[in-house]
Write a protein that holds these residues in place. Structure first.
Motif, PDB file in Angstrom:
ATOM      1  N   ASP A 372      41.645  47.868  44.152  1.00  0.00           N
ATOM      2  CA  ASP A 372      40.973  46.400  44.507  1.00  0.00           C
ATOM      3  C   ASP A 372      41.826  45.226  44.097  1.00  0.00           C
ATOM      4  O   ASP A 372      42.260  45.213  43.152  1.00  0.00           O
ATOM      5  CB  ASP A 372      39.546  46.428  43.614  1.00  0.00           C
ATOM      6  CG  ASP A 372      38.611  45.222  43.854  1.00  0.00           C
ATOM      7  OD1 ASP A 372      37.450  45.333  44.287  1.00  0.00           O
ATOM      8  OD2 ASP A 372      39.390  44.126  43.657  1.00  0.00           O
ATOM      9  N   PHE A 374      41.274  42.229  43.408  1.00  0.00           N
ATOM     10  CA  PHE A 374      40.790  41.360  42.017  1.00  0.00           C
ATOM     11  C   PHE A 374      41.215  42.278  40.878  1.00  0.00           C
ATOM     12  O   PHE A 374      41.687  41.540  39.888  1.00  0.00           O
ATOM     13  CB  PHE A 374      39.290  41.036  41.981  1.00  0.00           C
ATOM     14  CG  PHE A 374      38.908  40.211  43.262  1.00  0.00           C
ATOM     15  CD1 PHE A 374      39.056  38.986  43.259  1.00  0.00           C
ATOM     16  CD2 PHE A 374      38.386  40.891  44.436  1.00  0.00           C
ATOM     17  CE1 PHE A 374      38.756  38.073  44.253  1.00  0.00           C
ATOM     18  CE2 PHE A 374      38.035  39.923  45.695  1.00  0.00           C
ATOM     19  CZ  PHE A 374      38.512  38.518  45.580  1.00  0.00           C
ATOM     20  N   GLU A 375      40.853  43.583  40.871  1.00  0.00           N
ATOM     21  CA  GLU A 375      41.139  44.292  39.761  1.00  0.00           C
ATOM     22  C   GLU A 375      42.623  44.507  39.420  1.00  0.00           C
ATOM     23  O   GLU A 375      43.090  44.725  38.370  1.00  0.00           O
ATOM     24  CB  GLU A 375      40.426  45.742  39.835  1.00  0.00           C
ATOM     25  CG  GLU A 375      38.955  45.616  39.814  1.00  0.00           C
ATOM     26  CD  GLU A 375      38.372  45.406  38.494  1.00  0.00           C
ATOM     27  OE1 GLU A 375      39.241  45.474  37.495  1.00  0.00           O
ATOM     28  OE2 GLU A 375      37.271  44.997  38.405  1.00  0.00           O
ATOM     29  N   PHE A 376      43.236  44.405  40.566  1.00  0.00           N
ATOM     30  CA  PHE A 376      44.864  44.549  40.562  1.00  0.00           C
ATOM     31  C   PHE A 376      45.555  43.343  40.200  1.00  0.00           C
ATOM     32  O   PHE A 376      46.819  42.910  39.945  1.00  0.00           O
ATOM     33  CB  PHE A 376      45.618  44.641  41.834  1.00  0.00           C
ATOM     34  CG  PHE A 376      45.542  46.422  41.995  1.00  0.00           C
ATOM     35  CD1 PHE A 376      44.572  47.230  41.344  1.00  0.00           C
ATOM     36  CD2 PHE A 376      46.547  47.104  42.621  1.00  0.00           C
ATOM     37  CE1 PHE A 376      44.751  48.712  41.571  1.00  0.00           C
ATOM     38  CE2 PHE A 376      46.956  48.747  42.858  1.00  0.00           C
ATOM     39  CZ  PHE A 376      45.742  49.149  42.078  1.00  0.00           C
ATOM     40  N   GLY A 377      44.553  42.201  39.943  1.00  0.00           N
ATOM     41  CA  GLY A 377      45.179  40.529  39.776  1.00  0.00           C
ATOM     42  C   GLY A 377      45.780  39.926  40.694  1.00  0.00           C
ATOM     43  O   GLY A 377      46.256  38.960  40.625  1.00  0.00           O
TER      44      GLY A 377
END
Lengths: 415, 415
Positions: A372, A374-377
């Motif tokens: 994702d 967002f989760e990967f920054g």
């Protein structure tokens, strides 16, 4: 001239203007858009109510109506998401490489916008805003074709956003909504080479397959995920259980959730019974191979078709395998190259899995749910690419750019 | 099972092995291939003679026969080119990005092979070797479909190369030649999703358009170039003449040569007559606008169709324009987004041109003929991409790779 061609041409002309704007100018326009979604929310909510009323009349399911529904709180979230996009770095102009050639040529490779991006998606008004603002932030015009069940909401949102653009230096024509609800308007977009630079489908498998099969415009394929978790003989039980339950049940409807659990036989004979109990607690139906059914008598039988199905639901296939190689070949056969996980304490098994599995994201001892943007920054996500060209895995703003070589000389000619 | 499916499956299985090999192992195989082209040249030259004899019988043009012809000297060049590819860095495994996430996840983005690459090309035996070795060096299997006029040469070359592979750790099946001369074998390749990861067409406009229009497999579009040189009012005469003559006449048959010269009216009234004389000296036919014909009485008339034609020949369109904007809009209308040049001493005109022209390579004061992987310093070239996704402009080995996210955790789950 059809609506699609007319609007795509206008979008292309606007893209040439967009290409010349600074990051600050684009960010200013995005902030006006974020504010307009709040200050003009009444007209958007009224339009959304029209869509909902029509949906209820047609007997649309509660879950689809929920995806369609806007509320003041949801509009606030959508507006805040636009403000977050403003905060992200603008990829356009990024210097990727430079070459000084022996003949004195100076070559720079820089990021440039793709141009005009077509987005084909379902009846989700939040995607309208999200796709529009990600495209504009990265210097691209957007031609949006959303599901017809959201047409009133989308018309209202686009009217509000274009009015906001008209108060900025971004031409309002950079943002286009295709209102024609006929399937033929989608078909027309798919063959609009020369006006659309790329098409990104966002939605379910059939929407994506239609685009991939029929587009002559280049496509970034997103979505479909038949994701596996393989628990190796040496997997830690507590960790394996936490990862497997999370990967399946934390949010089954999304593409990075697990559809099939592969379990080493030794581990299965010790722990699969207990783990099955955990799945039962969270209401997950199990469909298993013969050994699984021996260990978990209440499991149903898994068929070949089950292994090839993206359930996006509280259903899980469970297959017991004899070793890592069997797990790898099952994934090779049924996986969709999205996200795959191994739970193991054996270092060379982890390395083989990470190296050999052909997928956008491969995990050692972590849930596949992390695939994702967002989760990967990345701070944003336009989708998760399951193709190998251009972008693979979660796509942030740089995935919406191309590159250009700028070559500066002093009269060099080729000999 | 058809030949295409059978060979593509074998190539896919071999790709899984290739993916695990080290750079040294791949390089060793390439060196064996380079040597075999020399030590077994007699059988290749004999096969080539069969193609040439058939071609002469069919009345093939001298220039096409020349492209088809192999000689010991040409085989030596081809073999040396393979050795040069050995010297290039292997892109596979390159670490592109790393992210340490607050939750402890460690994410790496690394280059991986694309998998199986289909190459569709014309009757040029040198492309067979070039495409095969570039694919293998970057860890990919290759399924080659060359023009049927070169079938004997290609069969012999592939037999020699596969025999060399059989003495290496690369499976011979990593290299496949489609021998079926029917057009249907191309059509079959174009729809081989799941077995071919990408198709790269190499050749003329009609070959490329057939692939782009009909492929469901992702394509990297290469080739077509209607390239322009714009001489601005402030352009230096000597430099402008050298660049224009070089861009047109140094090698007219290639995609980065110039097809249309745009000249600012003030410059044209002073210098176009002299420059036209230079073109006449090198036997270039001029097709001009009305002002051009006024200045160069022997020029023919340019039509709309001429401006949209890639001549690849000793023919040049010449159009006089009133200012930079007219030049930019002509290029926007007729350009193929390949290579475009401005000759000017006016800095802000150069900057506007480099910024606003939408092309893979934009030049200030240098010949468009430099758009080439070797001239850019890549040491190899699989083609020149004219699309915006994945790769744009000259493509070296990294264009034959995709990426993979490797995520290492310690039991992380998503909340």
């Amino acid at each position: 001239m059809s609506e699609v061609i007319h609007k795509a041409r206008a979008a292309k002309e606007a893209a040439a203007v967009l290409n010349r704007l600074t990051s600050a100018e684009k960010d200013n326009a995005l902030l006006l858009m974020a504010d307009a979604l709040i200050t003009q929310q009444e007209q958007i909510l009224a339009a959304n109510e029209e869509d909902l009323a029509r949906g209820r009349e047609l007997g649309t399911s509660a879950s689809l109506l929920d995806r369609l529904k806007l509320t003041p709180a949801r509009l606030k979230d959508i507006s805040d998401a636009v403000k977050q996009i403003v905060e992200l770095p603008d990829p356009v102009g990024d210097l990727l490489e430079t070459y000084h050639r022996p003949n004195g040529l100076f070559i720079e490779k820089r990021r440039v916008p793709l141009g005009v991006i077509g987005i084909i998606y379902e009846a989700r008004p939040n995607v309208t805003v999200d796709a529009a603002t990600l495209c504009l932030k990265s210097g691209n015009s957007a031609v949006l074709r959303g599901g017809s069940a959201a047409i009133s909401s989308n018309r209202s949102i686009i009217a509000v956003l274009r009015e906001a653009l008209s108060r900025s230096v971004i031409p309002a024509d950079a943002l286009q909504l295709i209102e024609d609800a006929n399937r033929s308007s989608v078909d027309e977009m798919l063959e609009l080479n020369g006006l659309l630079d790329v098409i990104i489908p966002r939605g379910g498998a059939s929407l994506i397959q239609n685009v991939v099969q029929n587009a002559t415009v280049p496509v970034i394929e997103t979505g479909a995920g038949i994701c596996h978790t393989y628990i190796d003989e040496s997997g830690d039980y507590a960790m394996a259980e936490a990862i497997a339950v999370n990967a399946k049940a934390q949010r089954p409807s999304v593409c990075n959730s697990m559809e099939t659990l592969l379990v080493h036989e030794t581990f299965a004979r010790k722990h699969l019974g207990a783990m099955a109990g955990k799945f039962r607690e969270v209401h997950v139906e199990l469909r298993g191979c013969d050994i699984t059914k021996e260990i978990v008598p209440w499991a149903n039988s898994a068929t070949e078709e089950d292994y090839a199905t993206e359930y996006n639901d509280y259903i899980l296939n469970v297959k017991v395998v004899g070793n890592l190689d069997e797990a790898l070949s099952h994934i090779q056969r049924y996986g969709t190259k999205h996200s795959e996980c191994i739970v193991t304490e054996t270092v060379n098994h982890a390395e083989r899995f990470l190296q050999e599995v052909d997928a956008a994201a491969v995990y050692h001892n972590a849930s596949t749910r992390f695939t994702d943007g967002f989760e990967f920054g990345f701070g944003a996500e336009i989708g998760i690419s399951t193709q190998k060209l251009h972008a693979r895995g979660p796509m942030g703003l740089p995935a919406l750019t191309s590159t250009k070589y700028r070559v500066v000389g002093s009269g060099q000619i080729r000999s």
